[in-house]
Design a protein around this motif. Structure first.
Motif, PDB file in Angstrom:
ATOM      1  N   LEU A   1      -2.876  16.490  -6.007  1.00 14.33           N
ATOM      2  CA  LEU A   1      -3.344  16.592  -4.623  1.00 14.33           C
ATOM      3  C   LEU A   1      -4.599  15.761  -4.405  1.00 14.33           C
ATOM      4  N   LEU A   2      -5.470  15.752  -5.392  1.00 14.02           N
ATOM      5  CA  LEU A   2      -6.755  15.073  -5.267  1.00 14.02           C
ATOM      6  C   LEU A   2      -6.617  13.558  -5.324  1.00 14.02           C
ATOM      7  N   PHE A   3      -5.751  13.066  -6.213  1.00 15.30           N
ATOM      8  CA  PHE A   3      -5.700  11.613  -6.436  1.00 15.30           C
ATOM      9  C   PHE A   3      -4.372  10.968  -6.036  1.00 15.30           C
ATOM     10  N   GLY A   4      -3.344  11.762  -5.752  1.00 14.13           N
ATOM     11  CA  GLY A   4      -2.083  11.215  -5.267  1.00 14.13           C
ATOM     12  C   GLY A   4      -1.456  10.217  -6.218  1.00 14.13           C
ATOM     13  N   ASP A   5      -0.947   9.139  -5.674  1.00 17.01           N
ATOM     14  CA  ASP A   5      -0.273   8.130  -6.491  1.00 17.01           C
ATOM     15  C   ASP A   5      -1.237   7.296  -7.319  1.00 17.01           C
ATOM     16  N   ASP A   6      -2.539   7.503  -7.136  1.00 18.34           N
ATOM     17  CA  ASP A   6      -3.541   6.840  -7.974  1.00 18.34           C
ATOM     18  C   ASP A   6      -3.871   7.642  -9.232  1.00 18.34           C
ATOM     19  N   THR A   7      -3.186   8.776  -9.421  1.00 17.84           N
ATOM     20  CA  THR A   7      -3.426   9.600 -10.598  1.00 17.84           C
ATOM     21  C   THR A   7      -3.108   8.813 -11.867  1.00 17.84           C
ATOM     22  N   LEU A   8      -4.062   8.742 -12.774  1.00 20.72           N
ATOM     23  CA  LEU A   8      -3.882   8.002 -14.018  1.00 20.72           C
ATOM     24  C   LEU A   8      -3.201   8.872 -15.066  1.00 20.72           C
ATOM     25  N   ASP A   9      -2.728   8.222 -16.148  1.00 21.88           N
ATOM     26  CA  ASP A   9      -2.085   8.974 -17.229  1.00 21.88           C
ATOM     27  C   ASP A   9      -3.009  10.052 -17.772  1.00 21.88           C
ATOM     28  N   ASP A  10      -4.287   9.767 -17.861  1.00 20.01           N
ATOM     29  CA  ASP A  10      -5.307  10.758 -18.199  1.00 20.01           C
ATOM     30  C   ASP A  10      -6.120  11.004 -16.937  1.00 20.01           C
ATOM     31  N   VAL A  11      -5.870  12.119 -16.263  1.00 20.96           N
ATOM     32  CA  VAL A  11      -6.482  12.361 -14.954  1.00 20.96           C
ATOM     33  C   VAL A  11      -8.003  12.443 -15.040  1.00 20.96           C
ATOM     34  N   LEU A  12      -8.544  12.738 -16.213  1.00 28.56           N
ATOM     35  CA  LEU A  12      -9.998  12.788 -16.341  1.00 28.56           C
ATOM     36  C   LEU A  12     -10.639  11.432 -16.043  1.00 28.56           C
ATOM     37  N   ALA A  13      -9.870  10.356 -16.309  1.00 27.38           N
ATOM     38  CA  ALA A  13     -10.394   9.017 -16.029  1.00 27.38           C
ATOM     39  C   ALA A  13     -10.548   8.780 -14.530  1.00 27.38           C
ATOM     40  N   ASN A  14      -9.857   9.589 -13.699  1.00 26.17           N
ATOM     41  CA  ASN A  14     -10.011   9.462 -12.252  1.00 26.17           C
ATOM     42  C   ASN A  14     -11.361   9.978 -11.761  1.00 26.17           C
ATOM     43  N   PHE A  15     -11.995  10.823 -12.564  1.00 27.63           N
ATOM     44  CA  PHE A  15     -13.256  11.421 -12.140  1.00 27.63           C
ATOM     45  C   PHE A  15     -14.447  10.498 -12.423  1.00 27.63           C
ATOM     46  N   ASP A  16     -14.307   9.250 -12.026  1.00 29.33           N
ATOM     47  CA  ASP A  16     -15.418   8.306 -12.127  1.00 29.33           C
ATOM     48  C   ASP A  16     -15.694   7.668 -10.769  1.00 29.33           C
ATOM     49  N   THR A  17     -15.045   8.223  -9.739  1.00 29.98           N
ATOM     50  CA  THR A  17     -15.170   7.670  -8.390  1.00 29.98           C
ATOM     51  C   THR A  17     -15.917   8.646  -7.482  1.00 29.98           C
ATOM     52  N   ASP A  18     -16.315   8.169  -6.328  1.00 29.82           N
ATOM     53  CA  ASP A  18     -17.001   9.007  -5.353  1.00 29.82           C
ATOM     54  C   ASP A  18     -15.990   9.973  -4.721  1.00 29.82           C
ATOM     55  N   LEU A  19     -16.214  11.264  -4.899  1.00 27.71           N
ATOM     56  CA  LEU A  19     -15.314  12.264  -4.346  1.00 27.71           C
ATOM     57  C   LEU A  19     -15.585  12.533  -2.871  1.00 27.71           C
TER      58      LEU A  19
END
Length: 407
Positions: free
Chosen positions: A246-264
């Motif tokens: 829900l948070l990252f949609g189709d930009d969800t990476l294989d390791d979702v923790l790597a997505n938590f480097d952007t401005d929320l």
């Protein structure tokens, strides 16, 4: 942390159904192992005794060859899991690159690029300062407190992720996630099957069931412990997958923790990102020695089947510990992503441990205790495991050749 990526591939509804189905089949397969493990106690032979390990149950039914194969598969599965854990820890603390984009780790974000924030040094430091003391413990119950803390940290991750996703949904920053998969061509269709090893791997604990049961004061509680644990795991997996996608949609990476480097796009976004990543990294650090304990025990059983308990042999204990930790460290440094590790260990060793062996045990039924339901469920598990794993491996290898990863 690959479960949100499986929802990205499958879509929300099929993904959540698969997580629930895997939990149900896992409980059933563990139930088979527990029942057949105790069945030896009531066998005709006066010397018969209940099996005290996964390989012991398999060995009772399929003999020495089955025991050896089960031990080898557990070693492959657990080694792959530990490599995945270290890869995620490296992603969180030192950063990772995906699709040509660099995702900085926590340490790089705090201190900038330094020689001591590189992936190899961070993993080496984690190995020496965190893993080495924990994997030196010789009893599983010595890790009970770290295990409880690891569960608490996993809950912290889920709560924060869910809260951020709900807030962004309410203020219109994100929309409802895609319900069904996007199938644009033949490759995208076959890729759906590549999610099965990832989901199955999340539930594999079969090799730890008997060691835990052996240390319980009341072994009759094992069934309820298994059910409670699976309910907790399933809840965590569903919420993690749903809110992560829900948070990252189709930009969800294989390791979702790597997505938590952007401005929320929320107040204190950087702090939230750091808390999410660090809490889960510490969670994995505390889970690591539990899986390592089983890995070392099963490798010892494979290499030294007639030796005494490894906890009484300091030289053997030290040698296997160093060798296994070295292989894990090298794998984490040279395997590119957790998806690659999940694909090959999950589609081979993991499905065999979780479904194929328990189902085969029930079908062979040397003690005459299998019910009609057991036989039906066993055939379902075998057919699902073999077909999905074959397609998953084939599609993954096809993708590697097509993308030029294999010359």
């Amino acid at each position: 942390m690959a479960l949100p990526a499986t929802i990205r591939v499958l879509g929300l509804l099929p993904g959540l159904v698969m997580i629930l189905l895997a939990a149900f089949l896992t409980e059933y397969s563990i139930g088979i192992l527990l029942r057949f493990g105790k069945a030896g106690l009531y066998a005709a032979s006066p010397k018969a005794a209940p099996a005290t390990s996964y390989s012991g149950v398999v060995g009772d039914v399929f003999g020495g060859t089955g025991r050896t194969l089960s031990l080898a598969l557990i070693v492959v599965n657990n080694l792959g899991m530990l490599v995945v854990y270290m890869i995620i820890i490296g992603d969180v603390l030192a950063g990772t690159s995906s699709d040509g984009t660099h995702h900085p780790g926590v340490l790089e974000g705090w201190f900038g690029q330094q020689w001591w924030t590189t992936r190899s040094f961070v993993l080496l430091s984690t190995t020496l300062l965190v893993f080495a003391p924990l994997i030196s413990l010789k009893r599983l119950d010595s890790l009970s407190y770290t295990s409880a803390l690891s569960v608490a940290l996993a809950v912290v991750f889920v709560v924060i992720t869910a809260a951020v996703a709900v807030i962004k949904l309410m203020n219109g920053s994100v929309g409802m996630p895609r319900l069904l998969p996007e199938i644009n061509d033949q490759a995208s269709f076959w890729k759906l099957f590549s999610t099965v090893p990832v989901i199955v791997t999340a539930y594999i604990c079969h090799y730890s069931i008997h060691p835990i049961e052996n240390e319980l004061k009341d072994p009759t509680k094992m069934k309820s412990i298994v059910r409670t644990s699976l309910v907790l795991c399933c809840t965590v997996y569903i919420t993690t997958s749903f809110f992560g996608f829900l948070l990252f949609g189709d930009d969800t990476l294989d390791d979702v923790l790597a997505n938590f480097d952007t401005d929320l796009e929320l107040p204190h976004s950087a702090l939230i990102n750091d808390v999410v990543r660090v809490s889960y990294a510490v969670h994995l650090m505390l889970v690591f020695p539990i899986v390592f304990f089983s890995l070392r025990l099963n490798l010892d059983g494979l290499l030294f089947p007639h030796a005494g308990p490894i906890s009484f042999d300091g030289r053997r204990f030290f040698s296997l510990t160093v060798a296994l930790m070295g292989m894990t460290f090298l794998g984490a440094n040279y395997i590119p992503s957790i998806w690659d590790a999940f694909q090959f260990t999950g589609a081979t060793a993991t499905v065999s441990i979780g479904f194929i062996f328990p189902a085969a045990i029930a079908l062979r039924d040397i003690y005459g205790i299998s019910t009609k339901k057991d036989r039906i469920m066993s055939w379902i598990m075998i057919l699902l495991a073999v077909s999905s794993s074959t397609v998953a491996l084939s599609s993954d290898l096809y993708g590697m050749f097509k993308d030029g990863e294999v010359e």
